[in-house]
Design a protein around this motif. Structure first.
Motif, mmCIF file in Angstrom:
data_model
loop_
_atom_site.group_PDB
_atom_site.id
_atom_site.type_symbol
_atom_site.label_atom_id
_atom_site.label_comp_id
_atom_site.label_asym_id
_atom_site.label_seq_id
_atom_site.Cartn_x
_atom_site.Cartn_y
_atom_site.Cartn_z
ATOM 1 N N GLU A 38 51.733 9.335 -52.292
ATOM 2 C CA GLU A 38 52.196 8.198 -51.475
ATOM 3 C C GLU A 38 51.265 6.987 -51.599
ATOM 4 N N LYS A 39 49.955 7.278 -51.650
ATOM 5 C CA LYS A 39 48.988 6.163 -51.798
ATOM 6 C C LYS A 39 49.183 5.450 -53.135
ATOM 7 N N GLU A 42 52.298 3.292 -52.965
ATOM 8 C CA GLU A 42 52.041 2.053 -52.205
ATOM 9 C C GLU A 42 51.374 1.000 -53.085
#
Length: 328
Positions: A38-39, A42
């Motif tokens: 997810e990081k 992003e």
């Protein structure tokens, strides 16, 4: 990667830089996905693991087989054959150490998989049966054992991604390595039993690490292969696939189409791996519009299934080809 890989992944994401590695350790690869996917998304960066011999031939080999099949591919078995010259083969003990730490820490990998709580990927067609730990492959005229590298973990993650994100029909997969005749089988059985016994204990692992040559029957050494051994070595990965021709569904029907494909290349560790990694990096830079839309942590198949990576590899000595295709 188990000890030194994570700070690199973390630093790349923090600095908005994509990253490719040649890891063959399922625990590291899967952990990076859970911690950083997810990081990375992003930040819009691509973290692509296992882009060396582990596991580009297997992962893209399955995708190539699917693309070449005139219908729906449901299951694939791959058989890796390593060819060596008159001086035999030798593998650097770095790979041996990775295996020792991996087998010694299997409980944590199981825990990681249980905690991830993923819903099962649907099985299309009959369930692919596992072969015996030692089985005979008639087509290749050789005995085989299950392949213990990262390939199965990587291919399954790719198939999950393609199914969940691109709505493609998932392919079942099993990986084996050919070991030749019966004498090789006996030798391997002894080495395997020693390994599996010693790897359970701290002192056993220390002995395995200290004396790789002894416990691996000469296959692994602290020096690694000589230049002559590298020059004379190559690999062939053969894929046997089955599925259904167009308009022929898996409901109650037996698979009615078979395909055999191959990925061939030079010596796996020092020649094929850098070719695969450099071409993966060039693909990341050149085929940006064909990559998954957002960034994230990906397997090679998930990142590159719609790019020209297979064509690039074909031009540089890692050759993908169809051996036979038949409606049964």
């Amino acid at each position: 990667y188990r000890f030194y890989g994570e700070p690199v992944v973390k630093a790349c994401i923090e600095n908005g830089t994509s990253c490719i590695d040649i890891c063959g350790e399922p625990q590291f690869l899967e952990l990076m996905y859970w911690k950083y996917h997810e990081k990375a998304a992003e930040k819009g960066v691509y973290i692509v693991g296992s882009s060396g011999f582990d596991s580009i031939p297997a992962d893209l080999g399955v995708i190539y087989t699917r693309n070449k099949m005139n219908g729906t591919l449901t299951a694939v078995e791959s058989f890796l054959t390593v060819h060596s010259g008159p001086e035999g083969m030798c593998i650097h003990d770095g790979t041996w150490k990775s295996a020792i730490y991996g087998f010694g820490d299997q409980s944590n990998l199981k825990k990681l998989r249980n905690e991830s709580n993923l819903k099962p990927v649907p099985i299309v067609g009959p369930k692919l049966k596992r072969r015996w730990p030692i089985s005979y492959c008639r087509e290749l005229n050789s005995y085989s054992i299950p392949f213990m590298g990262a390939d199965v973990s990587v291919v399954r993650r790719t198939q999950r991604y393609l199914h969940e994100n691109l709505e493609e029909s998932p392919v079942q997969y099993a990986a084996y390595v050919t070991v030749g005749g019966i004498t090789s089988v006996i030798k391997l059985m002894f080495a395997g039993l020693f390994f599996l016994f010693f790897v359970k204990f701290g002192i056993g692992r220390q002995l395995l690490i200290k004396f790789p040559w002894l416990f691996s029957f000469g296959y692994f050494s602290k020096q690694g292969p000589t230049q002559k051994q590298i020059d004379a070595s190559s690999f062939t990965m053969t894929f046997f696939g089955q599925g259904y021709s167009q308009g022929f569904g898996p409901d109650k029907n037996k698979p009615n189409i078979r395909i055999c494909t191959q990925v061939k290349g030079p010596e796996a560790g020092y020649v094929a791996t850098p070719i695969a990694m450099v071409q993966a990096a060039l693909t990341l830079l050149s085929d940006a519009s064909d990559l998954p839309k957002a960034g994230g942590v990906f397997t090679p198949g998930a990142a590159f299934s719609r790019t020209k990576l297979i064509d690039r590899l074909n031009q540089r000595g890692i050759e993908f080809s169809v051996i036979s295709s038949s409606e049964v």
